[in-house]
Scaffold this motif. Structure first.
Motif, PDB file in Angstrom:
ATOM      1  N   ASP A 114       1.818   1.424   4.369  1.00  0.00           N
ATOM      2  CA  ASP A 114       0.387   1.363   4.639  1.00  0.00           C
ATOM      3  C   ASP A 114       0.047   0.029   5.291  1.00  0.00           C
ATOM      4  O   ASP A 114       0.955  -0.771   5.596  1.00  0.00           O
ATOM      5  CB  ASP A 114      -0.426   1.604   3.364  1.00  0.00           C
ATOM      6  CG  ASP A 114      -0.248   0.495   2.320  1.00  0.00           C
ATOM      7  OD1 ASP A 114       0.250  -0.605   2.662  1.00  0.00           O
ATOM      8  OD2 ASP A 114      -0.618   0.727   1.151  1.00  0.00           O
ATOM      9  N   GLY A 115      -1.222  -0.227   5.501  1.00  0.00           N
ATOM     10  CA  GLY A 115      -1.633  -1.446   6.192  1.00  0.00           C
ATOM     11  C   GLY A 115      -1.333  -2.732   5.456  1.00  0.00           C
ATOM     12  O   GLY A 115      -1.377  -3.817   6.046  1.00  0.00           O
ATOM     13  N   MET A 116      -0.984  -2.639   4.166  1.00  0.00           N
ATOM     14  CA  MET A 116      -0.665  -3.822   3.369  1.00  0.00           C
ATOM     15  C   MET A 116       0.837  -3.952   3.107  1.00  0.00           C
ATOM     16  O   MET A 116       1.252  -4.771   2.297  1.00  0.00           O
ATOM     17  CB  MET A 116      -1.423  -3.778   2.036  1.00  0.00           C
ATOM     18  CG  MET A 116      -2.935  -3.801   2.194  1.00  0.00           C
ATOM     19  SD  MET A 116      -3.520  -5.241   3.134  1.00  0.00           S
ATOM     20  CE  MET A 116      -3.085  -6.563   2.000  1.00  0.00           C
ATOM     21  N   GLY A 117       1.630  -3.137   3.783  1.00  0.00           N
ATOM     22  CA  GLY A 117       3.073  -3.236   3.617  1.00  0.00           C
ATOM     23  C   GLY A 117       3.590  -2.606   2.343  1.00  0.00           C
ATOM     24  O   GLY A 117       4.651  -2.989   1.842  1.00  0.00           O
ATOM     25  N   VAL A 118       2.863  -1.612   1.825  1.00  0.00           N
ATOM     26  CA  VAL A 118       3.282  -0.897   0.611  1.00  0.00           C
ATOM     27  C   VAL A 118       3.731   0.511   1.010  1.00  0.00           C
ATOM     28  O   VAL A 118       3.063   1.172   1.818  1.00  0.00           O
ATOM     29  CB  VAL A 118       2.117  -0.810  -0.396  1.00  0.00           C
ATOM     30  CG1 VAL A 118       2.524   0.015  -1.620  1.00  0.00           C
ATOM     31  CG2 VAL A 118       1.688  -2.213  -0.821  1.00  0.00           C
TER      32      VAL A 118
ATOM     33  N   LYS B 138       4.041   4.286   1.441  1.00  0.00           N
ATOM     34  CA  LYS B 138       3.001   5.298   1.280  1.00  0.00           C
ATOM     35  C   LYS B 138       3.378   6.289   0.182  1.00  0.00           C
ATOM     36  O   LYS B 138       4.539   6.702   0.072  1.00  0.00           O
ATOM     37  CB  LYS B 138       2.776   6.028   2.596  1.00  0.00           C
ATOM     38  CG  LYS B 138       2.082   5.178   3.654  1.00  0.00           C
ATOM     39  CD  LYS B 138       1.785   5.984   4.909  1.00  0.00           C
ATOM     40  CE  LYS B 138       1.034   5.138   5.942  1.00  0.00           C
ATOM     41  NZ  LYS B 138       0.730   5.913   7.173  1.00  0.00           N
TER      42      LYS B 138
ATOM     43  N   TRP C 138      11.619  -4.650   6.243  1.00  0.00           N
ATOM     44  CA  TRP C 138      11.108  -4.403   4.888  1.00  0.00           C
ATOM     45  C   TRP C 138      12.211  -3.814   4.012  1.00  0.00           C
ATOM     46  O   TRP C 138      12.429  -4.267   2.877  1.00  0.00           O
ATOM     47  CB  TRP C 138       9.915  -3.452   4.934  1.00  0.00           C
ATOM     48  CG  TRP C 138       9.180  -3.302   3.632  1.00  0.00           C
ATOM     49  CD1 TRP C 138       8.046  -3.942   3.255  1.00  0.00           C
ATOM     50  CD2 TRP C 138       9.557  -2.449   2.517  1.00  0.00           C
ATOM     51  NE1 TRP C 138       7.680  -3.545   1.982  1.00  0.00           N
ATOM     52  CE2 TRP C 138       8.591  -2.643   1.513  1.00  0.00           C
ATOM     53  CE3 TRP C 138      10.605  -1.568   2.288  1.00  0.00           C
ATOM     54  CZ2 TRP C 138       8.643  -1.963   0.289  1.00  0.00           C
ATOM     55  CZ3 TRP C 138      10.676  -0.904   1.066  1.00  0.00           C
ATOM     56  CH2 TRP C 138       9.698  -1.098   0.083  1.00  0.00           C
TER      57      TRP C 138
END
Length: 355
Positions: free
Chosen positions: A144-148, A150, A195
């Protein structure tokens, strides 16, 4: 003045005597026989400590019935989707259920790179399992946009299960192709692989274009594999350690998948994975074949999977515990019952702990 001179002579004489006494002590300390005896005593003490440590490790290995020559399940996944379109697809619920089973039955994930290089560092009494994902589908991994990761993706589900089961490592090997989890730009691809690498995941080569290598000449085989190798190394400063063959099909000369050169790219892998139907051999066993490591397709006991897919094989390993790899808890030793010694690879002789 005379009195002082006498005192001076006495003091000097006393000092000289002390010095001579000191020299005498040093000579005694350097006596060859005394030095040899001290060295022998020290060596004996070290040997005694090592023997005690070895005995303790052997006792631990025996207690947990360690067998590091045993079989290891290498599970193969593709898409994780709510509505499976092929027999290779699994639903998020099915994937989660299988991971929960692995955790409850004392399996600990290791990467394909750790497996083929013998770096299986898991607690005593635990069993390694290798989770592999082919084709770099967005259902396996996305951020997602925070690097978590999905929700619902394979990586997110793996992390959730690991949180509920301390010791169940959230690691796997993802065999990527040019699709790269559905990302279009090199920057996005680099973001994804970075990541994964930083979280302990392993990136493997699945060739760039996923072409069947069977029957192709050596230069074409090397070209496809090298292109996949370069695809990864252009995005992250880490070389893949293993290759998963497209469709599980080996080239006419099996070793072409293990080592080769095309243009400026040279690859030299620790293992080549198939899409077979059996558990894999221990990397410490003479049965281990680095050019053709079998994997197990994840599926319930239905149809041809009644005997040859993940549920069936996990049932079999659970029913035959002495056949599977069980760790002694020490990554520096290779432990197994003495009667299995003929099956151990000689190159690991300095690590063998037969009890």
């Amino acid at each position: 003045m005379g009195r002082l001179r006498v005192i001076g002579v006495v003091v000097v004489a006393a000092a000289t005597g002390a010095a001579l006494a000191g020299c005498s002590g040093q000579d005694e300390a350097k006596d060859p026989a005394a030095v040899a005896a001290a060295a022998k005593a020290s060596a004996s003490a070290v040997a005694a400590r090592k023997a005690a440590q070895l005995k303790s490790r052997a006792a631990t290995a025996a207690q947990v019935r360690a067998n590091e020559l045993g079989q290891i399940p290498v599970l193969m996944y593709h898409r994780i989707v709510e509505k499976p379109g092929t027999q290779d697809d699994r639903t998020p619920k099915q994937f989660r259920t299988e991971l929960e089973r692995l955790a409850k039955e004392n399996y600990v994930p290791v990467t394909a790179a750790e497996y083929v290089t013998g770096r299986i560092d898991i607690p005593a009494g635990k069993h390694p399992v290798v989770l592999t994902f082919d084709d770099s589908s967005p259902s396996q991994f996305d951020l997602d946009g925070m690097g978590v990761p999905k929700p619902g993706t394979a990586v997110a589900i793996l992390e959730e299960v690991a949180k509920r089961h301390p010791g169940f490592r959230p690691v796997a090997t993802l065999y990527v192709t040019r699709d790269m989890f559905g990302k279009a730009s090199p920057e996005e691809g680099a973001e994804m692989l970075t990541w994964l690498r930083d979280k302990g995941f392993d990136i493997g080569n699945h060739t760039r274009d996923h072409k069947n290598l069977r029957g192709k000449p050596e230069d074409q085989v090397a070209s496809e594999i090298a292109a996949g190798h370069k695809l990864i190394t252009d995005l992250i400063p880490s070389k893949p350690v293993t290759l998963a063959l497209p469709y599980g099909n080996q080239p006419s000369t099996k070793t072409w998948g293990l080592k080769g050169t095309s243009g400026s790219v040279t690859y030299d892998y620790g293992g080549v994975f198939l899409a077979g139907y059996t558990p894999a051999e221990s990397p410490f066993s003479k049965k281990f074949d680095p050019v053709g490591i079998p994997r197990i397709r994840s599926m319930d006991k239905t149809g041809d999977c009644a005997k040859f897919c993940s549920t069936a094989w996990l049932d079999w390993l659970q029913a035959h515990p002495d056949e599977r790899y069980t760790s002694d808890g020490d990554v520096n030793t290779v432990a197994f019952p003495k009667f299995k010694s003929p099956f151990a690879l000689k190159r690991f002789s300095d690590r063998i702990l037969a009890y």
